[in-house]
Design an enzyme around this catalytic site. Sequence first.
Site, PDB file in Angstrom:
ATOM      1  N   ASP A  99     -20.543 -11.520 -48.609  1.00  0.00           N
ATOM      2  CA  ASP A  99     -21.286 -10.388 -49.139  1.00  0.00           C
ATOM      3  C   ASP A  99     -21.743  -9.489 -47.987  1.00  0.00           C
ATOM      4  OD1 ASP A  99     -22.956  -9.041 -51.290  1.00  0.00           O
ATOM      5  OD2 ASP A  99     -24.548  -9.725 -49.951  1.00  0.00           O
ATOM      6  N   GLU A 157     -16.520  -8.368 -48.017  1.00  0.00           N
ATOM      7  CA  GLU A 157     -16.957  -7.139 -48.669  1.00  0.00           C
ATOM      8  C   GLU A 157     -17.224  -6.180 -47.506  1.00  0.00           C
ATOM      9  OE1 GLU A 157     -20.047  -5.781 -52.126  1.00  0.00           O
ATOM     10  OE2 GLU A 157     -20.856  -7.004 -50.500  1.00  0.00           O
TER      11      GLU A 157
END
Length: 703
Positions: free
Chosen positions: A353, A389
Amino acid sequence: MTKEFLGGETGPLGASLKADGANFAIFSQSAQEVFLLLFDTPESQPSDIIKLNRTDHVWHIFVKGIKAGQFYGYKVNGEYNPAEGKRFNPHKLLLDPYAKAVSGKFQYQDHLIFAYDINAEGKDLVMDQRDNTSIVPKCIVVDEDFDWQGDKAPGISMDQLIIYEVHVKGFTAHPSSGVKNPGTYTGFIEKIPHLKRLGINAVELMPLQKYFVRPELVEKKLSDYWGYNTICFFAPESSYGTQMHPACEVNEFKSLVRELHKAGIEVILDVVYNHTGEGNHLGPTLCFKGIDNPTYYSLVANPDNQEEKLRFYLNDTGCGNTFNVENPVAMGLVLDSLRYWVQVMHVDGFRFDLAATLARVKGQFSQSSLFFEAISKDPILSKVKIIAEPWDLSTYQLGKFPKGWSEWNGKFRDTARRFIKGDEAQAGEMARRLTGSADLYESDGRRPYNSINFITCHDGFTLRDLFSYNEKHNEANVEENRDGMNENLSWNCGVEGETSDERVLYLRKQMVRNAICCLLFSSGTPMILYGDEMMRTQNGNNNAYCQDNDITWINWDHLKQYPDIFGFWIKAISFRKNCPLLRRRRFFNGESKKGLPDISWFGRTLNAPHWDNPLLKTICYQLAGHEAPFVVGDYHIFFVFNMNYRAAIIHLPQFEGLRWYRLVDTSQRAGEDFRSYDKKRLLRRQDRHYCAGRSVNILWAGI
């Protein structure tokens, strides 16, 4: 057994179970005293309070008589001086950063989880001296012994993956799931046959490391459903366990991994190391803040008072703080955690993330960051699947991660959405995305499969909602619909939200099928959002992070309501798996084989496409192949993506000895929309083909 306290060892950090007890070790550079508290139950008063020994910056003790299931926590004494970054408070019980299991969730009464007096004029500058031991969840000593039954990782290559992004709880929490323990790791196991039937061979599990639910959400009777507020990097989320006994979630998660592996499905964890649930200077003190705040967080001065040099938190993440991976101790914690999930929990890879935050050096994204270097040189982590990401709050680094890294391709998502709904000036960009995004990944030696292609993910509309809503509808989040993205690149097909209009409903299904084709027949690694295979809806909510209810849970009755869409997914995934041309390991380069280039682009009349024409909304191209699992000899696949609302007559190239058949026409009803290879339909005319408006057609030239 009577407890006996010995000196202990400095490593490994955390609680390490031995035959006659357990060693406890915790790092704190600036602490003055560290105490280990032992508990018989999570609710009881401490049975023992033990002052730890210190060697350099590690505090340690060995406690004889400790067994698996022992509850514990820490209290750390030191200077309380937030202006200098020190937030020690001996009245607050803290989690072990290396805890392998944690009991329950934090409680919020009387704001006891805050280390400062929230009513004081100076806010976080004033220490709160109330004890919170009774309301804080406790760490649990874990026995790592588990019957893996000869578990082996499936070892699926990236070009073969079909990734399914899924929330562990949301997968089975709905009563319609029919599982014994809804919303749990064990409940998930019961639904593995569904994934097998669909054709999935990798699950990307949304965050399941122990996370913190913010008090403001609890006050609104909402949840931190997505789980992106991690507070313990080693412990699986306890609320996804059956609660049969303390720490049962550890072995239950292992069981899930083992059973997924048996089914030939790999496990990728969505992990959050860029920030923690402790928030900014006004957030709670749960773990890192009270143990060694300057080590674990990137700190900055108060802009209104430069004498408060380390009072505030750098916020590259938009979540209140930034984990300080530039510090070797914090970096070591992250690496230890990753290795633990691979070696002990047997996962196959990670999706990071806000990965751009982890690669910052002195505030700037750097391809030569210590984090990248550590991953690439680690003998364990360098061999697992790594997905980024590739952005954070203030930087977008798509295509800039190092070799060996794959990336969520946000350009694929945005371009596909624009193109499918018929926006102008998208055809050329869509052609790049369909062919693996060479402009992003080829120059640094990466491959098409390093592009993780997706059209929907947990963040945003579901696939059904993408073609049912023009606007977000987030009122359930109790933020007056201000949260979430305003620009969704969606189209409601003429009616906002639910409707009984059969023409609109038919068009929406057709648009969904178009999206499936764009996703599964492009070069790259496809990722599917959970529930899209059965038309899951969030009622137009594009930011359902706080909705732990029917909005985000799969309603399994939808399988009965939308068997046609489910069947289309199955056929499309199967076709991709069986067609090597759709799983390329190298980028198209125009090289000829037997007189034909690997890819040929056409206009409607076999002329060259006019890529610079903004009104071009029809993409035609041909892939040339030789031998496939289900065919002998040469074959060609002709793709027509006609996103114009008008129908198109497409001229077809001719090949001696080969005839054209139709495999896919998304404008047709179920049964005709996707015909299997052995039931392909011979075209009446071999020189041209009628393609309906807003449809995808796939033709096959073979014997």
